[in-house]
Structures are given as structure tokens and as C-alpha cells.
Design a protein around this motif. Structure first.
Motif: not given
Length: 332
Positions: A1-7, A9-15, A315-328
Motif C-alpha cells: 500500500m502506498s503512502d497516499a493510499e494509506e493516508a 483511508v485514514q482521512e476517510q475514517l477520520e471523517a 460503487q466501491t470508493r473506500f481507499g484503494r479497495l476495489r473489486r477485481t476489474g473495477g476502476p481505480r
């Protein structure tokens, strides 16, 4: 996981934490444990990914008793000790539709409905191998340590004494089950095993590691220690999905769609298989015995960020987590 991706998720959880910290007071029906009175504002939110990355927001180092969340670990060890078919003969996997402490059984199959209600958890404790109650307690406790990556956790003996003194309903369930042939042996010793596990305290961060260990096929992503044979993980997570949120499980499955288990102390642990474990703690409960703030957080994770297990890739927009084949994923 990159620093940007980790950050991100942290931002989303803090929100999420900020959004719900000062909300929902009017929805709280009770604080189940007398010792938690005055702790209504304690609120922790944590996540642990299967690669070992962790996020914490709020009161994540506050230790609280697992209560019914411990049923997950007891059931896991019962499965490993006895195998799927033998365990299923003693305790089912169907939601009961009744409150967690109801004195009801699956009469057709002559067993408790599932291991996430009190009757089924008492049978699961009975099924764990051990010559004495103390041996069983130590075996389940050691398994909890493996799940949580917390080698120092112990049974809170003061809390256990309080729970044993107020155990009339669980004793009634136990004696009735023994009269029906669902249990044998010393009822009070079996109850001590069950309530000892309810009296173990974890932090929200440690609880998220329990979820991540299940998400990682039973292998703790922080310690590398196997907590459960992979062959039993699917059964445990499936029962969490169908029975883990007491008699509100149908609404949870529809609105949230994440396998989870709650406890009346205010904790919730959730499992996203192959991805991460999430945990919340807030002691204010609704009428079903589930944390009000915790449920609100998970509903938003599902509705806003698409963590529902049946969400489509877009529909999956949480951090880097996505379904296989889904958009970044991009910032919400």
C-alpha cells in the motif's frame, strides 16, 4: 500500500468518526454494563488490512470487555476441535429471529439455533476440548491472543465475578438444555468458561486485528501466527453474516452487507474477506443491544463508500479497495 493510499483511508475514517462522534445520542436506549455508565462519549474506530496496515481514530486504546464478540472465537475453536459436521449436530447456523438471550431452540434438530446467541455459545463452550473448565478457558484465551495479536490479554476476574453473580438467565438456559440432552456435565463450570471469554478486554485496534485475521484466512497479518485453520474460516464468517447482529441481522445484511459480530459492551467487529477487518466501540446501545454509533459508521461505510459485499465495482470508493476489474479509486 502506498503512502497516499494509506493516508486516504485514514482521512476517510477520520471523517466518519468526526461525523458520528456528536450524533445519535437520542437513539441510545441503554448502556448494558453498569461499569460503563459515564463512558457514553468513548468512541473508537480502527481498521487492519490483510497486509498489516493499520488505521486508528478516536479512543482506540480504551479496553472494553468483548461480551458476545467472544462467541466468534469460541465457535471457531469448537469447529477446529470437533469438525464441521459434529459441531453442526450440536448447534445450528440459522438466525433465531429472537433476542440473543431468549430461551428458544431449534426443536426440529434438537439444538440451539446458532452459536452467536447465548444458548448456542454455551453449547460451543461445552464442545471445546479440555479436561477442566480452566483448561478450556486457557485454550480459548490463547486462541483469542492469536486472533488479536495481543499476547498479554487476560480474563478480567472482577468483571467475571460480577457476571457470574448476575447469571440467572444463562443458568436457566443451561439447565433447560441439560434437561433436554443438549448439554451434559457441570453446568456452572461450563457457564464459567463462557463468561470468562465475555470478560476478556480488548482495544478497538486489537479487535480490528481479529477481523483482519478472519479476512486473511485465519492467519494474523501482524504476527504471522495462524489463529484458525483456513478450512473453518468460511463457516465462522458465514455465521457472523447471518447471525452476528442479534435479531437485527436481516436489516444489517441489507443495509450494511458486511459480516460482523456485536457485543452488548458496545463493540462491533466486521470482516471484509481478503481485504481488511474493521472495528468500532461506543457503549450506547439500541433496543437490539447493538452499538448505535458503531452501526451508523458501518452503514455509511456501506452506503457512501460501497463496502457492502454485493456492491458493484463502480460503487466501491473506500481507499484503494476495489473489486477485481473495477476502476481505480479516487478521493470521495
Amino acid at each position: 500500500m502506498s503512502d497516499a493510499e494509506e493516508a486516504l483511508v485514514q482521512e476517510q475514517l477520520e471523517a466518519l468518526h468526526d461525523h458520528h462522534a456528536d450524533e445519535h445520542e437520542d437513539d441510545i436506549v441503554s448502556i448494558a454494563l453498569p461499569a460503563a455508565e459515564g463512558e457514553e462519549d468513548v468512541f473508537g474506530l480502527a481498521g487492519t488490512a490483510v497486509d498489516g496496515t493499520q488505521w486508528t481514530v478516536g479512543d482506540c486504546e480504551f479496553r472494553f470487555p468483548l461480551q458476545s464478540i467472544s462467541k466468534v472465537v469460541t465457535y471457531a475453536l469448537a469447529l477446529e476441535d470437533n469438525g464441521r459436521e459434529t459441531t453442526l449436530r450440536h448447534v445450528g447456523v440459522e438466525p433465531s429471529g429472537d433476542p440473543f438471550h431468549s430461551i428458544t431452540f431449534d426443536d426440529e434438530h434438537h439444538r440451539p439455533h446458532n452459536p452467536m446467541v447465548n444458548a448456542g455459545a454455551l453449547v460451543a463452550a461445552y464442545l471445546v476440548h479440555g479436561d477442566t473448565a480452566d483448561e478450556k478457558i486457557e485454550r480459548i484465551l490463547d486462541r483469542m491472543r492469536a486472533f488479536a495479536g495481543a499476547p498479554d490479554i487476560e480474563v478480567d476476574q472482577e468483571l467475571l465475578a460480577d457476571q457470574l453473580a448476575a447469571a440467572d438467565r444463562n443458568l436457566a438456559i443451561s439447565y433447560l438444555m441439560r434437561s433436554l440432552g443438549m448439554l451434559t456435565g457441570d453446568i456452572e463450570e461450563n457457564l464459567r468458561v463462557y463468561l470468562s471469554m465475555c470478560s476478556v478486554r480488548l482495544t478497538t485496534c486489537e479487535l480490528s486485528t481479529v477481523g483482519a485475521t478472519l479476512a486473511n484466512g485465519g492467519l494474523n497479518p501482524l504476527t504471522g501466527r495462524r489463529a484458525l485453520d483456513a478450512s473453518h474460516v468460511r463457516d465462522v464468517v458465514s455465521v457472523m453474516m447471518t447471525c452476528g447482529m442479534y435479531d437485527a441481522v436481516g436489516e444489517w445484511a441489507t443495509d450494511v452487507g458486511i459480516p460482523a459480530k456485536s457485543g452488548v459492551s458496545g463493540g462491533i467487529v466486521a470482516v471484509m474477506p481478503g481485504r481488511l477487518g474493521l472495528a468500532t466501540f461506543s457503549p450506547g446501545l439500541d433496543a437490539h443491544g447493538n452499538s448505535v454509533r458503531g452501526q451508523a459508521v458501518f452503514r455509511e461505510l456501506s452506503l457512501r463508500y460501497g463496502l457492502h459485499m454485493f456492491a458493484t465495482p463502480d460503487q466501491t470508493r473506500f481507499g484503494r479497495l476495489r473489486r477485481t476489474g473495477g476502476p481505480r479509486l479516487t478521493r470521495a
